[in-house]
Design a protein around this motif. Structure first.
Motif, mmCIF file in Angstrom:
data_model
loop_
_atom_site.group_PDB
_atom_site.id
_atom_site.type_symbol
_atom_site.label_atom_id
_atom_site.label_comp_id
_atom_site.label_asym_id
_atom_site.label_seq_id
_atom_site.Cartn_x
_atom_site.Cartn_y
_atom_site.Cartn_z
ATOM 1 N N MET A 1 0.843 -1.178 0.000
ATOM 2 C CA MET A 1 0.000 0.000 0.000
ATOM 3 C C MET A 1 0.893 1.248 0.000
ATOM 4 O O MET A 1 1.772 1.404 0.832
ATOM 5 C CB MET A 1 -0.880 -0.025 1.247
ATOM 6 C CG MET A 1 -1.842 1.109 1.311
ATOM 7 S SD MET A 1 -3.093 0.838 2.570
ATOM 8 C CE MET A 1 -2.514 1.916 3.842
ATOM 9 N N LYS A 2 0.669 2.112 -0.945
ATOM 10 C CA LYS A 2 1.448 3.336 -1.051
ATOM 11 C C LYS A 2 0.776 4.427 -0.226
ATOM 12 O O LYS A 2 -0.368 4.786 -0.469
ATOM 13 C CB LYS A 2 1.548 3.750 -2.518
ATOM 14 C CG LYS A 2 2.484 4.889 -2.739
ATOM 15 C CD LYS A 2 2.669 5.137 -4.224
ATOM 16 C CE LYS A 2 3.656 6.263 -4.420
ATOM 17 N NZ LYS A 2 3.837 6.578 -5.820
ATOM 18 N N LEU A 3 1.494 4.932 0.748
ATOM 19 C CA LEU A 3 0.944 5.934 1.649
ATOM 20 C C LEU A 3 1.261 7.336 1.135
ATOM 21 O O LEU A 3 2.067 8.059 1.706
ATOM 22 C CB LEU A 3 1.510 5.737 3.055
ATOM 23 C CG LEU A 3 1.209 4.393 3.704
ATOM 24 C CD1 LEU A 3 1.930 4.261 5.023
ATOM 25 C CD2 LEU A 3 -0.284 4.227 3.900
ATOM 26 N N ASP A 4 0.624 7.711 0.048
ATOM 27 C CA ASP A 4 0.827 9.017 -0.558
ATOM 28 C C ASP A 4 -0.442 9.825 -0.363
ATOM 29 O O ASP A 4 -1.321 9.854 -1.215
ATOM 30 C CB ASP A 4 1.172 8.866 -2.038
ATOM 31 C CG ASP A 4 1.618 10.178 -2.655
ATOM 32 O OD1 ASP A 4 1.976 11.100 -1.890
ATOM 33 O OD2 ASP A 4 1.608 10.270 -3.888
ATOM 34 N N ASN A 5 -0.539 10.476 0.794
ATOM 35 C CA ASN A 5 -1.747 11.176 1.168
ATOM 36 C C ASN A 5 -1.340 12.475 1.856
ATOM 37 O O ASN A 5 -0.449 12.491 2.706
ATOM 38 C CB ASN A 5 -2.563 10.290 2.117
ATOM 39 C CG ASN A 5 -3.929 10.844 2.419
ATOM 40 O OD1 ASN A 5 -4.143 12.044 2.383
ATOM 41 N ND2 ASN A 5 -4.840 9.954 2.729
ATOM 42 N N PHE A 6 -2.029 13.555 1.540
ATOM 43 C CA PHE A 6 -1.731 14.857 2.132
ATOM 44 C C PHE A 6 -1.844 14.810 3.652
ATOM 45 O O PHE A 6 -0.999 15.372 4.365
ATOM 46 C CB PHE A 6 -2.674 15.915 1.546
ATOM 47 C CG PHE A 6 -2.495 17.279 2.147
ATOM 48 C CD1 PHE A 6 -1.478 18.104 1.702
ATOM 49 C CD2 PHE A 6 -3.322 17.726 3.148
ATOM 50 C CE1 PHE A 6 -1.304 19.368 2.250
ATOM 51 C CE2 PHE A 6 -3.155 18.977 3.705
ATOM 52 C CZ PHE A 6 -2.147 19.807 3.251
ATOM 53 N N PHE A 7 -2.879 14.154 4.161
ATOM 54 C CA PHE A 7 -3.107 14.144 5.610
ATOM 55 C C PHE A 7 -2.065 13.320 6.355
ATOM 56 O O PHE A 7 -1.703 13.661 7.480
ATOM 57 C CB PHE A 7 -4.531 13.662 5.909
ATOM 58 C CG PHE A 7 -5.574 14.625 5.406
ATOM 59 C CD1 PHE A 7 -5.732 15.863 5.999
ATOM 60 C CD2 PHE A 7 -6.352 14.308 4.313
ATOM 61 C CE1 PHE A 7 -6.668 16.767 5.530
ATOM 62 C CE2 PHE A 7 -7.295 15.201 3.835
ATOM 63 C CZ PHE A 7 -7.452 16.436 4.444
ATOM 64 N N ILE A 8 -1.556 12.291 5.735
ATOM 65 C CA ILE A 8 -0.457 11.529 6.352
ATOM 66 C C ILE A 8 0.780 12.418 6.433
ATOM 67 O O ILE A 8 1.464 12.459 7.458
ATOM 68 C CB ILE A 8 -0.179 10.233 5.567
ATOM 69 C CG1 ILE A 8 -1.335 9.266 5.762
ATOM 70 C CG2 ILE A 8 1.130 9.601 6.012
ATOM 71 C CD1 ILE A 8 -1.268 8.030 4.911
ATOM 72 N N GLY A 9 1.061 13.149 5.379
ATOM 73 C CA GLY A 9 2.185 14.083 5.391
ATOM 74 C C GLY A 9 1.993 15.193 6.406
ATOM 75 O O GLY A 9 2.933 15.597 7.089
ATOM 76 N N LEU A 10 0.755 15.669 6.530
ATOM 77 C CA LEU A 10 0.446 16.709 7.508
ATOM 78 C C LEU A 10 0.694 16.195 8.930
ATOM 79 O O LEU A 10 1.321 16.873 9.745
ATOM 80 C CB LEU A 10 -0.996 17.175 7.353
ATOM 81 C CG LEU A 10 -1.464 18.268 8.307
ATOM 82 C CD1 LEU A 10 -0.688 19.552 8.067
ATOM 83 C CD2 LEU A 10 -2.955 18.500 8.142
ATOM 84 N N LEU A 11 0.229 14.990 9.215
ATOM 85 C CA LEU A 11 0.453 14.406 10.546
ATOM 86 C C LEU A 11 1.941 14.190 10.809
ATOM 87 O O LEU A 11 2.439 14.493 11.898
ATOM 88 C CB LEU A 11 -0.308 13.091 10.690
ATOM 89 C CG LEU A 11 -1.823 13.209 10.802
ATOM 90 C CD1 LEU A 11 -2.464 11.829 10.820
ATOM 91 C CD2 LEU A 11 -2.213 13.995 12.036
ATOM 92 N N LEU A 12 2.646 13.685 9.822
ATOM 93 C CA LEU A 12 4.094 13.516 9.973
ATOM 94 C C LEU A 12 4.770 14.867 10.195
ATOM 95 O O LEU A 12 5.641 14.997 11.060
ATOM 96 C CB LEU A 12 4.694 12.843 8.737
ATOM 97 C CG LEU A 12 4.472 11.353 8.595
ATOM 98 C CD1 LEU A 12 4.954 10.887 7.216
ATOM 99 C CD2 LEU A 12 5.184 10.595 9.687
ATOM 100 N N GLY A 13 4.360 15.862 9.442
ATOM 101 C CA GLY A 13 4.949 17.191 9.558
ATOM 102 C C GLY A 13 4.652 17.864 10.881
ATOM 103 O O GLY A 13 5.416 18.709 11.338
ATOM 104 N N LEU A 14 3.551 17.490 11.514
ATOM 105 C CA LEU A 14 3.231 18.051 12.820
ATOM 106 C C LEU A 14 3.930 17.315 13.957
ATOM 107 O O LEU A 14 4.309 17.920 14.962
ATOM 108 C CB LEU A 14 1.717 18.052 13.041
ATOM 109 C CG LEU A 14 0.913 19.009 12.164
ATOM 110 C CD1 LEU A 14 -0.573 18.812 12.395
ATOM 111 C CD2 LEU A 14 1.308 20.450 12.422
#
Length: 94
Positions: A1-14
């Motif tokens: 599963m490719k985890l290419d999602n804006f919200f995943i990046g947002l959570l990681l970035g926070l």
């Protein structure tokens, strides 16, 4: 599963900068309690510096995601970095 999602990046970035700040505390702030460190983060002088440290961790996360082809997640990390920067400016002004 490719985890290419804006919200995943947002959570990681926070959360990655918070983990970076905690690592900073564990490695360099031996004589300070965690409560004193968190209280110090509320200071308008300290918070922008810790935010800049977190931005370095976000930069690494951005390049990791960007080079692995997860562009949407990388955009979320950039957005989270902008949020941290605006928060730091807000705390500096007020």
């Amino acid at each position: 599963m490719k985890l290419d999602n804006f919200f995943i990046g947002l959570l990681l970035g926070l959360f990655v900068p918070l983990i970076g700040a905690f690592l900073f505390y564990v490695l360099l702030m031996e004589n300070t309690s965690l409560a004193e460190f968190i209280e110090g983060l509320q200071d308008s002088y300290v918070f922008p510096r810790i935010t800049a440290l977190g931005a370095v961790f976000n930069l690494g996360m951005f390049f990791l995601l960007n080079n692995s082809g997860r562009d949407r997640s990388a955009k979320g990390v950039v957005f989270a970095t902008i949020v941290y920067a605006l928060l730091a400016v807000f705390m500096k002004v007020f």
